[in-house]
Every structure is written in C-alpha cells, then in structure tokens.
Design an enzyme around this catalytic site. Sequence first.
Site, PDB file in Angstrom:
ATOM      1  N   CYS A 117       0.814  -1.224   0.000  1.00  0.00           N
ATOM      2  CA  CYS A 117       0.000   0.000   0.000  1.00  0.00           C
ATOM      3  C   CYS A 117       0.846   1.273   0.000  1.00  0.00           C
ATOM      4  O   CYS A 117       0.318   2.354  -0.251  1.00  0.00           O
ATOM      5  CB  CYS A 117      -0.944  -0.004   1.193  1.00  0.00           C
ATOM      6  SG  CYS A 117      -2.094  -1.379   1.120  1.00  0.00           S
ATOM      7  N   HIS A 256      -3.494   7.125   2.260  1.00  0.00           N
ATOM      8  CA  HIS A 256      -3.862   5.795   1.780  1.00  0.00           C
ATOM      9  C   HIS A 256      -5.258   5.462   2.294  1.00  0.00           C
ATOM     10  O   HIS A 256      -5.613   5.790   3.423  1.00  0.00           O
ATOM     11  CB  HIS A 256      -2.840   4.763   2.281  1.00  0.00           C
ATOM     12  CG  HIS A 256      -3.224   3.361   1.959  1.00  0.00           C
ATOM     13  ND1 HIS A 256      -3.540   2.965   0.680  1.00  0.00           N
ATOM     14  CD2 HIS A 256      -3.364   2.260   2.744  1.00  0.00           C
ATOM     15  CE1 HIS A 256      -3.856   1.678   0.698  1.00  0.00           C
ATOM     16  NE2 HIS A 256      -3.758   1.234   1.930  1.00  0.00           N
ATOM     17  N   ASN A 286     -10.006  -0.211  -0.773  1.00  0.00           N
ATOM     18  CA  ASN A 286      -8.549  -0.156  -0.737  1.00  0.00           C
ATOM     19  C   ASN A 286      -7.998  -0.769  -2.024  1.00  0.00           C
ATOM     20  O   ASN A 286      -8.032  -1.980  -2.193  1.00  0.00           O
ATOM     21  CB  ASN A 286      -8.048  -0.917   0.499  1.00  0.00           C
ATOM     22  CG  ASN A 286      -6.535  -0.880   0.634  1.00  0.00           C
ATOM     23  OD1 ASN A 286      -5.829  -0.409  -0.257  1.00  0.00           O
ATOM     24  ND2 ASN A 286      -6.036  -1.407   1.743  1.00  0.00           N
TER      25      ASN A 286
HETATM   26  O1  UT7 Z   1      -3.871  -1.375   3.481  1.00  0.00           O
HETATM   27  C1  UT7 Z   1      -3.072  -2.334   4.093  1.00  0.00           C
HETATM   28  C2  UT7 Z   1      -3.076  -2.144   5.536  1.00  0.00           C
HETATM   29  N1  UT7 Z   1      -4.295  -2.657   6.090  1.00  0.00           N
HETATM   30  C3  UT7 Z   1      -4.985  -1.947   6.973  1.00  0.00           C
HETATM   31  O2  UT7 Z   1      -4.636  -0.824   7.260  1.00  0.00           O
HETATM   32  C4  UT7 Z   1      -6.166  -2.623   7.629  1.00  0.00           C
HETATM   33  C5  UT7 Z   1      -6.117  -2.407   9.112  1.00  0.00           C
HETATM   34  N2  UT7 Z   1      -7.181  -3.117   9.850  1.00  0.00           N
HETATM   35  C6  UT7 Z   1      -8.486  -2.734   9.752  1.00  0.00           C
HETATM   36  O3  UT7 Z   1      -8.822  -1.825   9.002  1.00  0.00           O
HETATM   37  C7  UT7 Z   1      -9.478  -3.409  10.650  1.00  0.00           C
HETATM   38  O4  UT7 Z   1      -8.788  -4.124  11.642  1.00  0.00           O
HETATM   39  C8  UT7 Z   1     -10.451  -4.377   9.918  1.00  0.00           C
HETATM   40  C9  UT7 Z   1     -11.362  -3.573   9.025  1.00  0.00           C
HETATM   41  C10 UT7 Z   1      -9.654  -5.382   9.084  1.00  0.00           C
HETATM   42  C11 UT7 Z   1     -11.306  -5.129  10.933  1.00  0.00           C
HETATM   43  O5  UT7 Z   1     -12.016  -4.211  11.743  1.00  0.00           O
HETATM   44  P1  UT7 Z   1     -11.956  -4.336  13.339  1.00  0.00           P
HETATM   45  O6  UT7 Z   1     -12.776  -3.258  13.882  1.00  0.00           O
HETATM   46  O7  UT7 Z   1     -10.501  -4.357  13.731  1.00  0.00           O
HETATM   47  O8  UT7 Z   1     -12.667  -5.718  13.590  1.00  0.00           O
HETATM   48  P2  UT7 Z   1     -12.099  -7.012  14.342  1.00  0.00           P
HETATM   49  O9  UT7 Z   1     -11.190  -7.768  13.447  1.00  0.00           O
HETATM   50  O10 UT7 Z   1     -11.622  -6.651  15.696  1.00  0.00           O
HETATM   51  O11 UT7 Z   1     -13.433  -7.839  14.513  1.00  0.00           O
HETATM   52  C12 UT7 Z   1     -14.492  -7.354  15.372  1.00  0.00           C
HETATM   53  C13 UT7 Z   1     -15.676  -8.281  15.215  1.00  0.00           C
HETATM   54  C14 UT7 Z   1     -15.326  -9.758  15.360  1.00  0.00           C
HETATM   55  O12 UT7 Z   1     -16.412 -10.412  15.988  1.00  0.00           O
HETATM   56  P3  UT7 Z   1     -16.372 -10.755  17.555  1.00  0.00           P
HETATM   57  O13 UT7 Z   1     -15.169 -11.612  17.730  1.00  0.00           O
HETATM   58  O14 UT7 Z   1     -16.245  -9.429  18.244  1.00  0.00           O
HETATM   59  O15 UT7 Z   1     -17.668 -11.443  17.771  1.00  0.00           O
HETATM   60  C15 UT7 Z   1     -15.233 -10.232  13.935  1.00  0.00           C
HETATM   61  O16 UT7 Z   1     -15.503 -11.606  13.800  1.00  0.00           O
HETATM   62  O17 UT7 Z   1     -16.240  -8.135  13.920  1.00  0.00           O
HETATM   63  C16 UT7 Z   1     -16.310  -9.415  13.287  1.00  0.00           C
HETATM   64  N3  UT7 Z   1     -16.101  -9.221  11.870  1.00  0.00           N
HETATM   65  C17 UT7 Z   1     -17.105  -8.971  11.017  1.00  0.00           C
HETATM   66  N4  UT7 Z   1     -18.436  -8.856  11.182  1.00  0.00           N
HETATM   67  C18 UT7 Z   1     -19.182  -8.576  10.119  1.00  0.00           C
HETATM   68  C19 UT7 Z   1     -14.932  -9.217  11.180  1.00  0.00           C
HETATM   69  N5  UT7 Z   1     -15.148  -8.981   9.888  1.00  0.00           N
HETATM   70  C20 UT7 Z   1     -16.498  -8.809   9.760  1.00  0.00           C
HETATM   71  C21 UT7 Z   1     -17.336  -8.535   8.684  1.00  0.00           C
HETATM   72  N6  UT7 Z   1     -18.668  -8.419   8.892  1.00  0.00           N
HETATM   73  N7  UT7 Z   1     -16.852  -8.339   7.428  1.00  0.00           N
END
Ligand code: UT7
Length: 354
Positions: A117, A256, A286
């Site tokens: 990225c 980004h 992205n």
């Molecule tokens: O460009 C390259 C660099 N990449 C980045 O900068 C990405 C950085 N990371 C992020 O943007 C975020 O961490 C994500 C968008 C990938 C994930 O968001 P988050 O707020 O960190 O969610 P999480 O992984 O902590 O998950 C929270 C909850 C989980 O459920 P429980 O365990 O709390 O019950 C996940 O299973 O959300 C759940 N979850 C979803 N629910 C609905 C994860 N993905 C999804 C989804 N839809 N697509």
Amino acid sequence: MEKKITAAITGVGGYVPDYILDNDELSRMVDTSDEWIMSRIGIKTRHILKGDGIGTSYMGIRAVRELLEKTDTDPMEVDLVICATVTPDMFFPSTANLISYKCGIMNAFTFDLSAACSGFLFALQTGAKYIEGGLKKVVVVGADKMSSIVNYDDRATAPIFGDGAGAVLLEPNTEGLGVLDADLHSDGGGFIHLHMKAGGSAYPPSKETLRRGWHTIYQEGQPVFKAAVSRMADVSTEIMRRNHLTADDIRYLVPHQANKRIIDATAKRMGLPADKCMVNIERYANTTAATLPLCLWDYESRLKKGDNLVFAAFGGGFTWGAMYLKWAYDGNIPDKCGEPEDIPLSNNVNNVKL
Ligand code: UT7
C-alpha cells in the site's frame, strides 16, 4: 546560481473497472452487512475487474493513456515508467513493461516496484530522484487488481479491497514546486501480520498451497490497524515538523485509503479538518498501490498551483511513509474524468491483447 531541480506532478490519469460490487451483493457472498462495513471501514462499493486473462496492466494502460492524452505527451518522449503493484500480470516481464508497450512508450526503461500500500509513495519518490538526476519525463503508476488475491469466503478481508489504477507524470521544475521532502520506512517484521504466503519462490503453487488457501491475502486486522494508525500519524506529523508546516499551511492530506478510521486518526493528529482530507474509500475501497493517484484523480479539479499536499501511506511489509509536495498547476479540469478515449497506438504495438 543554477536553480535546484525538483520533480513536479504535471498530470494525472486514472481508471476503475465498470463492475461495481456493493455491500449488499457482498453480504450475499459472505457473512457481513452494509452496516458493519460502513461503520468499521467506511466502504460502500468497490470496482472489480472481470474477465479471463485480464490483469493489472489492463487498468494501468488505461490510466497511462488518459495521462498522456491529458498532458499532450508524446509516448516516445517518456524516459522511465515505474509501476507500483503487488498484483503484477505475471512475475515477468514487469507490469510497467506491458503498460509501456501498449501505450507506445518505446524509448523508456521500465520496472515494477513492490511496497504494497506504500508502493505509489515509494515509486513517486524514486521517480522524483530520477528527475532530479536529469530525466525529463517519468510516468509513475499505482495499479492493483486486488480481487485476484482476495478470498471471498473470508469476511475479515473480502470487504476491504477493490481494483483500480492511477498514474502521474513527473517533469523537472525550477520554481520550487513538486516533491520537496519524503520520509519513507520499512519493517520486515510486519510480514507476520499481513502477507500472501504462496506463489513465490518460498512456496511455489502446489495442491498443498491451494488447499491451505495460501494464494490469498492473510491479514490480522487489529495489529495492522494499530500499526497503521500510529505510524501514519507519526510520519505525517514528522514531515510537518521538519518542513515547518502548520495545519493552516496544508491544502490537503492525501492518505492511503485502507480504513476511514485510520484516515480520520491521521488527520486528527495533524490537526486537519475533514474538508482538508482526500477521501474516496467509500467508492473504491482499498486499491493498494492505486489509492493515492486515484485520490489525485478525483480531486484534481480542486487543486491550485502552489497548494501544499502531504501524502501518507501504510501497508504490507510493513512499509510506510509521508511526502511533502507542492502542486504545480491549476486544476481547470472537469470535476470527474470519464472513461478514457481509446487513443490510437503506434502500429508496432497494436496486436497484443493486454
Ligand atoms: O492497506 C493495508 C493495511 N491494512 C490496513 O490498514 C487494515 C487495518 N485493519 C483494519 O482496518 C481493521 O482491523 C479491519 C477492518 C480489518 C477489521 O475491523 P476491526 O474493527 O478491527 O474488527 P475485528 O477484526 O476486531 O473484529 C471485530 C468483530 C469480530 O467479531 P467478535 O469476535 O467481536 O464477535 C469479527 O468476527 O467483527 C467481526 N467481523 C465482522 N463482522 C461482520 C470481522 N469482519 C467482519 C465482517 N462483517 N466483514
């Protein structure tokens, strides 16, 4: 005394594919929802490149053709083409090579740059150094077909990515416009949290790598999120500090587009209001190396000569960085460019299907 040569951006081209995958369609493919994606990432739609045998170069070609047309540049005058991508059409030749060929750029040397990225930012700085070293016209492309490496059964990564390409022309400037400073970094330890394991020389394609799903993106969202927030904000405020820039001096942050929350956190640390932040993640998601040039493509009409821009990026590697750039021309251009015209190619490059 001879005036210092800097590398100015003198034009922008872009391309996103026609097919739009929205959150509702995605919710039928994987267990997610529009509400979750909008609130946690800020994405509504992403453009997807469809069709067999069509890779990243297809989009890069269209972005570069538009760039050459808009800037009235003879392809034979281009000295160098750099394409930042992590989704090259093939291992070799480079995607930059394929793009150049199909755009009639036959007097240039060309290569790809891999920094995920941050790829476009690293490529822009590399291109700027070649301009400072004496080259006259450098094309820098950021292009990725992320849909080719996304696992659409994995709800943690499926919503995040889209396909697209953007390109800029760099030319020498002696008025103090263009790339004025860059602060770029890498930390290979970050590979644990974000990578695509197989397909390279460590794990060439095999039944086993396919079975294990190693040909798609692996991302641990939380550690990547934390690193992105802190490092993008640190490097952006550092570039402000060492160039004596206040929030008032900055026309736009060009960040980004990985997550709206990361963009907001970076702008907040820089003291910038929302209207000084380029944002198009809602429409394109992205697009990895394409996010920064696609921001310029969308906002070009609002930019004026002398505007101070700060670019900031973070991505796989880890890689990250910021750049201070003074914009070089007034954006008297329609607010949003439509589809590029299919410009005629020189005879010797017409017969290749790219
Ligand atoms: O460009 C390259 C660099 N990449 C980045 O900068 C990405 C950085 N990371 C992020 O943007 C975020 O961490 C994500 C968008 C990938 C994930 O968001 P988050 O707020 O960190 O969610 P999480 O992984 O902590 O998950 C929270 C909850 C989980 O459920 P429980 O365990 O709390 O019950 C996940 O299973 O959300 C759940 N979850 C979803 N629910 C609905 C994860 N993905 C999804 C989804 N839809 N697509």
